[in-house]
Design an enzyme around this catalytic site. Structure first.
Site, PDB file in Angstrom:
ATOM      1  N   LYS A 102     -13.515  73.727  37.129  1.00 44.54           N
ATOM      2  CA  LYS A 102     -14.637  73.789  36.171  1.00 44.54           C
ATOM      3  C   LYS A 102     -15.947  73.473  36.876  1.00 44.54           C
ATOM      4  CE  LYS A 102     -15.566  70.082  33.432  1.00 44.54           C
ATOM      5  NZ  LYS A 102     -16.931  69.571  33.468  1.00 44.54           N
ATOM      6  N   ASN A 103     -15.958  72.398  37.673  1.00 40.23           N
ATOM      7  CA  ASN A 103     -17.220  71.917  38.233  1.00 40.23           C
ATOM      8  C   ASN A 103     -17.689  72.707  39.435  1.00 40.23           C
ATOM      9  OD1 ASN A 103     -17.217  70.129  36.173  1.00 40.23           O
ATOM     10  ND2 ASN A 103     -16.644  68.353  37.404  1.00 40.23           N
ATOM     11  N   CYS A 135     -24.237  62.121  26.906  1.00 39.40           N
ATOM     12  CA  CYS A 135     -22.934  62.128  26.222  1.00 39.40           C
ATOM     13  C   CYS A 135     -22.434  60.684  26.200  1.00 39.40           C
ATOM     14  CB  CYS A 135     -21.962  63.038  26.960  1.00 39.40           C
ATOM     15  SG  CYS A 135     -21.625  62.486  28.618  1.00 39.40           S
ATOM     16  N   ARG A 141     -12.617  71.376  26.875  1.00 40.79           N
ATOM     17  CA  ARG A 141     -13.843  71.685  27.644  1.00 40.79           C
ATOM     18  C   ARG A 141     -13.511  71.845  29.126  1.00 40.79           C
ATOM     19  NH1 ARG A 141     -19.269  68.637  25.899  1.00 40.79           N
ATOM     20  NH2 ARG A 141     -19.936  70.071  27.544  1.00 40.79           N
ATOM     21  N   ARG A 177     -24.261  69.656  29.313  1.00 41.58           N
ATOM     22  CA  ARG A 177     -25.176  69.117  30.318  1.00 41.58           C
ATOM     23  C   ARG A 177     -25.295  70.062  31.499  1.00 41.58           C
ATOM     24  NH1 ARG A 177     -27.584  65.153  32.802  1.00 41.58           N
ATOM     25  NH2 ARG A 177     -27.354  65.098  35.053  1.00 41.58           N
ATOM     26  N   ASP A 185     -14.196  60.873  37.715  1.00 42.57           N
ATOM     27  CA  ASP A 185     -13.552  61.704  36.684  1.00 42.57           C
ATOM     28  C   ASP A 185     -12.072  61.383  36.532  1.00 42.57           C
ATOM     29  OD1 ASP A 185     -15.535  64.690  37.363  1.00 42.57           O
ATOM     30  OD2 ASP A 185     -15.968  62.843  36.287  1.00 42.57           O
ATOM     31  N   ARG A 196     -27.212  60.333  31.164  1.00 38.11           N
ATOM     32  CA  ARG A 196     -27.232  61.595  31.917  1.00 38.11           C
ATOM     33  C   ARG A 196     -28.667  62.117  32.116  1.00 38.11           C
ATOM     34  NH1 ARG A 196     -22.003  63.739  31.495  1.00 38.11           N
ATOM     35  NH2 ARG A 196     -22.415  64.732  33.486  1.00 38.11           N
ATOM     36  N   PRO A 197     -29.581  61.302  32.648  1.00 41.64           N
ATOM     37  CA  PRO A 197     -30.962  61.759  32.851  1.00 41.64           C
ATOM     38  C   PRO A 197     -31.029  62.866  33.902  1.00 41.64           C
ATOM     39  CG  PRO A 197     -30.606  59.699  33.977  1.00 41.64           C
ATOM     40  CD  PRO A 197     -29.363  59.964  33.184  1.00 41.64           C
ATOM     41  N   ILE A 198     -32.199  63.504  34.005  1.00 41.98           N
ATOM     42  CA  ILE A 198     -32.365  64.542  35.046  1.00 41.98           C
ATOM     43  C   ILE A 198     -33.586  64.239  35.911  1.00 41.98           C
ATOM     44  CG2 ILE A 198     -31.168  66.345  33.730  1.00 41.98           C
ATOM     45  CD1 ILE A 198     -33.945  67.505  33.032  1.00 41.98           C
ATOM     46  N   ASP A 199     -33.961  62.972  36.005  1.00 39.47           N
ATOM     47  CA  ASP A 199     -35.143  62.592  36.796  1.00 39.47           C
ATOM     48  C   ASP A 199     -35.008  62.982  38.259  1.00 39.47           C
ATOM     49  OD1 ASP A 199     -33.103  60.550  36.527  1.00 39.47           O
ATOM     50  OD2 ASP A 199     -34.334  59.342  37.859  1.00 39.47           O
ATOM     51  N   LEU A 200     -33.809  62.857  38.817  1.00 35.08           N
ATOM     52  CA  LEU A 200     -33.625  63.205  40.239  1.00 35.08           C
ATOM     53  C   LEU A 200     -33.816  64.706  40.457  1.00 35.08           C
ATOM     54  CD1 LEU A 200     -30.499  60.995  41.106  1.00 35.08           C
ATOM     55  CD2 LEU A 200     -32.915  60.457  41.462  1.00 35.08           C
ATOM     56  N   ILE A 253     -20.278  54.785  38.946  1.00 38.15           N
ATOM     57  CA  ILE A 253     -21.094  55.998  38.860  1.00 38.15           C
ATOM     58  C   ILE A 253     -21.783  56.148  37.500  1.00 38.15           C
ATOM     59  CG2 ILE A 253     -21.059  58.521  39.058  1.00 38.15           C
ATOM     60  CD1 ILE A 253     -20.408  57.113  41.715  1.00 38.15           C
TER      61      ILE A 253
HETATM   62  C1  EPZ Z   1     -21.123  66.065  37.945  1.00 41.60           C
HETATM   63  O1  EPZ Z   1     -21.990  65.576  36.932  1.00 41.60           O
HETATM   64  C2  EPZ Z   1     -19.841  66.474  37.227  1.00 41.60           C
HETATM   65  N1  EPZ Z   1     -20.130  67.526  36.259  1.00 41.60           N
HETATM   66  C3  EPZ Z   1     -19.235  65.277  36.506  1.00 41.60           C
HETATM   67  O2  EPZ Z   1     -17.999  65.687  35.927  1.00 41.60           O
HETATM   68  C4  EPZ Z   1     -18.957  64.180  37.539  1.00 41.60           C
HETATM   69  O3  EPZ Z   1     -18.459  63.031  36.875  1.00 41.60           O
HETATM   70  C5  EPZ Z   1     -20.247  63.837  38.289  1.00 41.60           C
HETATM   71  O4  EPZ Z   1     -20.796  65.032  38.894  1.00 41.60           O
HETATM   72  C6  EPZ Z   1     -20.003  62.817  39.391  1.00 41.60           C
HETATM   73  O5  EPZ Z   1     -19.064  63.298  40.297  1.00 41.60           O
HETATM   74  C7  EPZ Z   1     -20.263  68.808  36.693  1.00 41.60           C
HETATM   75  O6  EPZ Z   1     -20.170  69.087  37.866  1.00 41.60           O
HETATM   76  C8  EPZ Z   1     -20.498  69.844  35.630  1.00 41.60           C
HETATM   77  P1  EPZ Z   1     -24.432  63.184  39.036  1.00 41.60           P
HETATM   78  P2  EPZ Z   1     -23.558  65.261  37.284  1.00 41.60           P
HETATM   79  O7  EPZ Z   1     -25.742  63.852  38.942  1.00 41.60           O
HETATM   80  O8  EPZ Z   1     -24.064  66.290  38.205  1.00 41.60           O
HETATM   81  C9  EPZ Z   1     -27.097  59.563  37.489  1.00 41.60           C
HETATM   82  C10 EPZ Z   1     -16.418  66.027  34.220  1.00 41.60           C
HETATM   83  O9  EPZ Z   1     -15.704  65.229  33.599  1.00 41.60           O
HETATM   84  N2  EPZ Z   1     -28.215  60.522  37.542  1.00 41.60           N
HETATM   85  O10 EPZ Z   1     -23.763  63.020  40.370  1.00 41.60           O
HETATM   86  O11 EPZ Z   1     -24.241  65.026  36.004  1.00 41.60           O
HETATM   87  C11 EPZ Z   1     -26.128  59.917  36.359  1.00 41.60           C
HETATM   88  O12 EPZ Z   1     -26.607  59.405  35.124  1.00 41.60           O
HETATM   89  C12 EPZ Z   1     -17.870  65.679  34.495  1.00 41.60           C
HETATM   90  O13 EPZ Z   1     -16.025  67.119  34.697  1.00 41.60           O
HETATM   91  C13 EPZ Z   1     -29.508  60.056  37.326  1.00 41.60           C
HETATM   92  O14 EPZ Z   1     -29.729  58.866  37.104  1.00 41.60           O
HETATM   93  O15 EPZ Z   1     -23.381  63.878  38.063  1.00 41.60           O
HETATM   94  C14 EPZ Z   1     -24.852  59.262  36.803  1.00 41.60           C
HETATM   95  O16 EPZ Z   1     -24.882  57.888  36.469  1.00 41.60           O
HETATM   96  C15 EPZ Z   1     -18.276  64.353  33.864  1.00 41.60           C
HETATM   97  N3  EPZ Z   1     -30.541  60.939  37.352  1.00 41.60           N
HETATM   98  C16 EPZ Z   1     -24.891  59.435  38.326  1.00 41.60           C
HETATM   99  O17 EPZ Z   1     -26.273  59.667  38.662  1.00 41.60           O
HETATM  100  C17 EPZ Z   1     -30.343  62.277  37.606  1.00 41.60           C
HETATM  101  O18 EPZ Z   1     -31.333  63.046  37.650  1.00 41.60           O
HETATM  102  C18 EPZ Z   1     -24.036  60.593  38.820  1.00 41.60           C
HETATM  103  O19 EPZ Z   1     -24.569  61.754  38.290  1.00 41.60           O
HETATM  104  C19 EPZ Z   1     -29.019  62.739  37.827  1.00 41.60           C
HETATM  105  C20 EPZ Z   1     -27.966  61.846  37.794  1.00 41.60           C
END
Ligand code: EPZ
Length: 416
Positions: free
Chosen positions: A22-23, A116, A397, A92, A305, A121-125, A327
């Protein structure tokens, strides 16, 4: 009804095939927007999140067709730059369309993707990195507009190796002017898969699988074919189910090379793992041993996960296990539901202290998100009696057909 019914207590025996990831599939589908033509993506899982991504691509003007697990996306006529708030908020992963749309047409209007239950799940980065590439972001309360005349390369260090932010930078950089260097990038296999697809389309990328990526912008990308790798989290979920229920299973196409951290832990808990070119097998003949300390980490550490699925297995291990989530800020939601089945779990901040019981007891429980739902399936398979899991749609999902797969492995499990 939107439920799963399990009559637990059977050993798991048999074999089943692991679906595509999926990812990996989601960012690759988003990346197809960068190509003014047709891309063919094989081994794509037929799951709800992929169908949501399909809907978003169609809203933007793409045509999407399926043959079994092969999806063909024609992005020749991408005309629109706005996605409906409803579609975006429902998933997301829609945030990955941001980088692709900026690379394709230079402007996007979209809702902030939904948080969720596992976190804000912010997108600031994502936005900070894209601004360094020349993107102007006009933020409103629930929506934002991002636009750029021409994306510029950058030399940038991510404050955290965010998977999604790394993916958005890749999607913006492949057609940007100059060579982008990203340090502290995510190293997950899904990043490597996205780089593999982009390189098949003519992108110039080095360093995939390491924490430093170098992307030399090219003029345009060409039509590509790509096969999605197997889903390491689905395979990991099923291996953990065998740990919890006992038995002997073989997972065809399970990506052993992406499961190192889990394989190590499974061995420590008493599982006997076999790996060959066809997949991964596990034999569990005695009660699990507890794990004194297990923490989730970015790849190639133990994946977040698999944290909830592992908690379900620890609930029947011999002794006390400690599970630390590093995480996401709220990924213990499933604990209350596991407690309804007799699990002995104490939470202190981001640590779960799990004292194993001989066996859990079947109950009526509710899934609230994808991997927590999978953990309830694992708990139900090993529990005595009947378990009813409500809100099956969360599990669908990410798992193509979890009931079919576990029936292949000898479980008494059905939808209802
Ligand atoms: C991906 O989510 C995966 N989803 C998630 O899988 C997985 O848990 C996660 O990576 C970590 O491995 C998909 O690939 C679709 P991150 P993503 O950005 O990209 C914080 C599943 O069950 N963060 O590495 O959203 C965030 O809040 C899903 O299949 C910020 O603060 O993960 C989190 O605490 C769940 N600001 C941490 O970083 C940002 O701009 C990791 O997030 C982005 C992220």
């Amino acid at each position: 009804m939107d439920s799963i019914y399990i009559y637990g207590g059977n050993f798991l025996r048999g074999e089943t095939k692991i679906q595509g990831s999926k990812n990996a599939a989601l960012p690759i589908m988003a990346a197809s927007l960068l190509i003014k033509g047709t891309c063919v993506i094989k081994n794509c899982p037929r799951i709800a999140d992929v169908y949501l991504m399909q809907n978003l691509l169609q809203e933007l003007g793409c045509s999407v067709t399926w043959y079994r697990n092969t999806v063909t996306i024609d992005a020749t006529n991408v005309i629109d730059n706005a996605m409906s708030g409803e579609s975006v908020r429902r998933m997301r992963s829609s945030v990955m369309l941001l980088g692709a749309m900026l690379g394709r047409i230079g402007e996007v209007f979209m809702a902030y993707p939904g948080g969720c239950v596992i976190g804000k799940r912010p997108i600031d980065l994502h936005l900070t990195a894209l601004k360094k590439m020349g993107v102007e972001v006009i933020e409103q309360e629930h929506f934002f507009t991002a636009k750029v005349r021409k994306l510029k390369a950058m030399d940038y260090t991510l404050p955290f190796p965010s998977v999604g932010a790394t993916e958005n930078i890749l999607l913006a950089a492949v057609l940007a002017e100059g060579t982008t260097t990203v340090r502290n990038a995510a190293k997950e296999p899904e990043i490597e898969a996205l780089c593999g697809f982009l390189k098949a389309a003519g992108a110039d990328i080095e360093g995939e699988g390491t924490s430093t990526l170098s992307i030399k912008g090219v003029g345009e990308l060409r039509e590509a074919k790509y096969t999605v790798p197997s889903d390491r989290i689905v395979a990991g979920t099923y291996l953990i189910a065998a740990l919890s229920s006992g038995g002997s299973i073989f997972l065809e196409k399970a990506p052993a090379e992406h499961l190192g951290a889990l394989i190590k832990v499974a061995g420590q808990m008493g599982g006997n793992i076999t790996v060959n070119e066809d997949g991964v097998g596990i034999d569990v003949i005695r009660r699990l041993k507890a794990i004194p300390c297990l923490r989730t980490e970015v790849y190639d550490g133990f994946p977040t996960d698999l944290q909830s699925p592992m908690m379900a297995a620890m609930a029947v291990a011999q002794g006390e296990s400690v599970l630390e989530e590093t995480i996401f800020e709220n990924r213990f939601r499933i604990v209350d539901e596991l407690r309804k089945m007799g699990a002995d779990i104490r939470i202190e901040k981001n640590k779960a202290y799990v004292t194993g019981k001989e066996r859990l007891v079947g109950a009526s429980v509710e899934a609230e998100e994808l991997r927590g739902g999978a953990a309830l399936v694992i708990a139900g398979l090993g529990a005595s009696g009947k378990t009813i899991i409500k809100n099956r749609h969360f599990i669908e999902r990410g798992y193509e057909d979890i009931c079919r797969d576990f029936r292949n492995l000898g479980a008494d499990i059905n939808i209802g």
